[in-house]
Structure formats: structure tokens, C-alpha cells
Design a protein around this motif. Sequence first.
Motif, mmCIF file in Angstrom:
data_model
loop_
_atom_site.group_PDB
_atom_site.id
_atom_site.type_symbol
_atom_site.label_atom_id
_atom_site.label_comp_id
_atom_site.label_asym_id
_atom_site.label_seq_id
_atom_site.Cartn_x
_atom_site.Cartn_y
_atom_site.Cartn_z
ATOM 1 N N ARG A 1 0.839 -1.197 0.000
ATOM 2 C CA ARG A 1 0.000 0.000 0.000
ATOM 3 C C ARG A 1 0.875 1.249 0.000
ATOM 4 N N GLU A 2 0.329 2.321 -0.520
ATOM 5 C CA GLU A 2 1.131 3.532 -0.671
ATOM 6 C C GLU A 2 1.176 4.357 0.604
ATOM 7 N N LEU A 3 2.370 4.890 0.860
ATOM 8 C CA LEU A 3 2.584 5.905 1.885
ATOM 9 C C LEU A 3 3.222 7.096 1.196
ATOM 10 N N ARG A 4 2.504 8.183 1.107
ATOM 11 C CA ARG A 4 3.020 9.386 0.445
ATOM 12 C C ARG A 4 3.567 9.063 -0.944
ATOM 13 N N GLY A 5 2.775 8.293 -1.709
ATOM 14 C CA GLY A 5 3.113 8.046 -3.102
ATOM 15 C C GLY A 5 4.065 6.900 -3.360
ATOM 16 N N MET A 6 4.493 6.190 -2.316
ATOM 17 C CA MET A 6 5.386 5.039 -2.500
ATOM 18 C C MET A 6 4.873 3.844 -1.722
ATOM 19 N N PRO A 7 4.998 2.627 -2.272
ATOM 20 C CA PRO A 7 4.608 1.438 -1.505
ATOM 21 C C PRO A 7 5.426 1.320 -0.223
ATOM 22 N N VAL A 8 4.825 0.727 0.802
ATOM 23 C CA VAL A 8 5.511 0.566 2.085
ATOM 24 C C VAL A 8 6.844 -0.148 1.895
ATOM 25 N N LEU A 9 6.863 -1.230 1.114
ATOM 26 C CA LEU A 9 8.099 -1.979 0.897
ATOM 27 C C LEU A 9 9.187 -1.092 0.297
ATOM 28 N N SER A 10 8.798 -0.179 -0.581
ATOM 29 C CA SER A 10 9.763 0.721 -1.210
ATOM 30 C C SER A 10 10.390 1.664 -0.195
ATOM 31 N N ARG A 11 9.712 1.890 0.920
ATOM 32 C CA ARG A 11 10.267 2.741 1.981
ATOM 33 C C ARG A 11 11.071 1.927 2.985
ATOM 34 N N THR A 12 10.792 0.632 3.074
ATOM 35 C CA THR A 12 11.515 -0.228 4.009
ATOM 36 C C THR A 12 12.884 -0.615 3.480
ATOM 37 N N LEU A 13 12.979 -0.926 2.195
ATOM 38 C CA LEU A 13 14.207 -1.468 1.618
ATOM 39 C C LEU A 13 15.420 -0.544 1.660
ATOM 40 N N PRO A 14 15.286 0.765 1.356
ATOM 41 C CA PRO A 14 16.488 1.598 1.228
ATOM 42 C C PRO A 14 17.416 1.597 2.426
#
Length: 397
Positions: A25-38
Amino acid sequence: MSVAALIVAAGRGSRAGEGIPKQYRELRGMPVLSRTLPAFLAHPGISHTVVVIHPDDRALYEDSVAVVPSPGPKLLRCARGGQTRQDSVRSGLEALAGLEPEYVLVHDAARPFAGRDLIDRAIAAAARWGAAVPGTPVTDTIKVIGDQSEVLATPDRSRLRAVQTPQAFRFSLLLDAHRRAASAGLHTFTDDGALTEWAGLPVHVFDGDTGNIKLTHASDFQEAERRLKGETMAYVTRLGTGFDVHAFGDGDHVWLGGIRVPHDRGVLAHSDGDVILHALTDAILGALADGDIGTHFPPSDPQWRGASSDQFLAHAVELVAKRGGIVDHLDTTLLCEKPRLGPHREAMRQRIAEIAGLRLDQVSLKATTTEKLGFTGRAEGIAAQAAATIRLPEVSA
């Protein structure tokens, strides 16, 4: 030393509500996983990262990775998840086995706020102890209860910790523990620290991070959105109350708290007559100053004849969310001589929590008789009174 990160992203996330799994699901335009990985891909101490996904989520995973800034060669091919979280972690470990990392960090995809300092502490803890989990002090008093909700013990909270991820292990130690558990036919461990304890190995706790929240319920997503915006939302707390009553009639059961309870009577009602869910619905609507259950679901409308009352409560909770609010607590008292609440209390609390998207500790349910007085005392009907505490964004005058 070689450190690998294993990100668990194979769950369904049903407590967060309907829709795609919460890690996508998106958080501020990005999927949660996309925010976890970096945080893991950018950390200089981590050499490889593998994500374990559900087989049905390949397209969602690829879309999420596509928006991760420079994933690079650290991100390995995703691993296939299993039926349980434990199975999924073991699958990820087996995918890493050929690389022979010395240590591994296991992290939930639904925790997108793990920072570099926390990862540093996790790596240091793995090197020091071989098995360690991050934990934060418990601020609430904890009660151990029995089958009848009686208090059995009150643990010393100074010795309690709320455990998070990433959990840190010597790789060979954790892989061996997972293989042993699978060989023993055990597949339901939801925490790798607990599985390692089962394997007879000491597990230590290092300092966690209170900001390292897990996105479980809809309200967690709202809070995460505000955090990413850099906002501190001002809220006003509101309290609403509700009351509902139904006369007994012919039948062999009643609906209470979303649970079918055997009884020698039924209730006379337009819907399923669940007085607990009706009272809770009115309590939330009262806190919103938005009419009552009859306003939103008029008994004159035939579509609500025999309707399940869980949709009434879910609607009221959704109205809170649409206002940017949060449901903090639901409390109900059932008034009747029979049926007895005790045998069904915890099932009802669990069902109410599921409908409202709340934790179990946010739902209270009690019962009382009226000492043989009034219509409930004469066993002519059943009633419930409820209170709901919510928070709404403060609106300037």
C-alpha cells in the motif's frame, strides 16, 4: 564480516483492512516496501538483501522495487514465501545459504522506519551474542488472565520489553533452528527470537526504537502519513455513548458482539438484533455528532432486514477514518439475566476488534444483571450500553 538482510513481505495484512497486502500500500506516493528497503540496501555493513514474497504478489513486488532508488546488486532475486511467517523466513534463509553470510537480520516489510542507528545496533548485537532482538520498555501495566478473564498475575513491567525487528542472528544458528523446527512439524512461530528460544539457545535484547512502528491497523497508516509529511497533528478527544435494547421472541440463539450465541430465545429486531454492535455503532456516531444508527440504516428500508450488524459498526469506524480521526477505545456493558457473557467474552472482543480494525486491548466488554428488576430482570429482553473514545483533527474556529 558478512551480513545479509532478510525482509519478510509474504503476509496478507488483513488487520489493516480490505485491499492489497499492506506492504504494497502507498505511503506518500510510494509502496511501504519501497520505503523499508532503502535503509538496508544503503547500509554499508549489509552485503546482500533478499525479500520473501507471496507467489501471487510478483507484480506488486516488481512495481515496488522499480521505485526504490538505486537498489543495486545487493538486492537478490526474491524468495517464495510459505504458508506461515516461519515458513517464509526459512525459505529466505535457504535462498541465502549459498552465500554463507556470517550474520542475518530478519525484518518485517511493514516496518518502514528502521533507521541506520537501529541497524547498527542489530549488527553489533548479532556479533556479540549470536541471537538478539530489539525491544522497547513497556509503559502499560500488563495483566496475565485466565479462561474467565480473571487476573492470574501482574508481571513487573521493568522486566518486560515490546519486541521489534530487525532481529539479529548468527546465520548458521538461525538456519539450523528453522530446519529443526520444520523437521519437528512446527510451523507457527511468529517471531524468530521465540523460535531460537525453542531451540534451546539464549536470546538477548538490545535497545529498539519507539519510532520503528509496525503498520498493522488503518490508524497506523494514518499516523505514518502524517509522520512522513513532517506534521504533528493536533487532535481533540471526543466521547460518545450508545444504548440499544431488543425484546426476546421465538428462536434458539442471539447475536452478541458479532458472535452467534445459543439461547432458548431469539430477539425481535429488523436486523440481526445484535445489541452490543448496535450500541457501539451509536456510540461512535455520537462521538462524531453524526446522527444515530437509525439515521444511517433506517429500519423502514427493507435492505437491512436481517442484516448482519458488523457492517453497521464498520461503517461508523469508516466515517471516523474519513474525518482523519482515530478510534482509541470501545467499551460495552451487556445488561441481561441470560445468556451468560463469560464463555463468549474473548471471542466477542476479538470479533469487535476485527470489525473495527483495533487491537484487542482497545476493546472492553462487561456484563451485569439488573438484580431481577425491570424488563431485563424479568428476562423479557436484552440491552447494552456503550462508550466510544475517538480523536478527530482539531478544526480552528
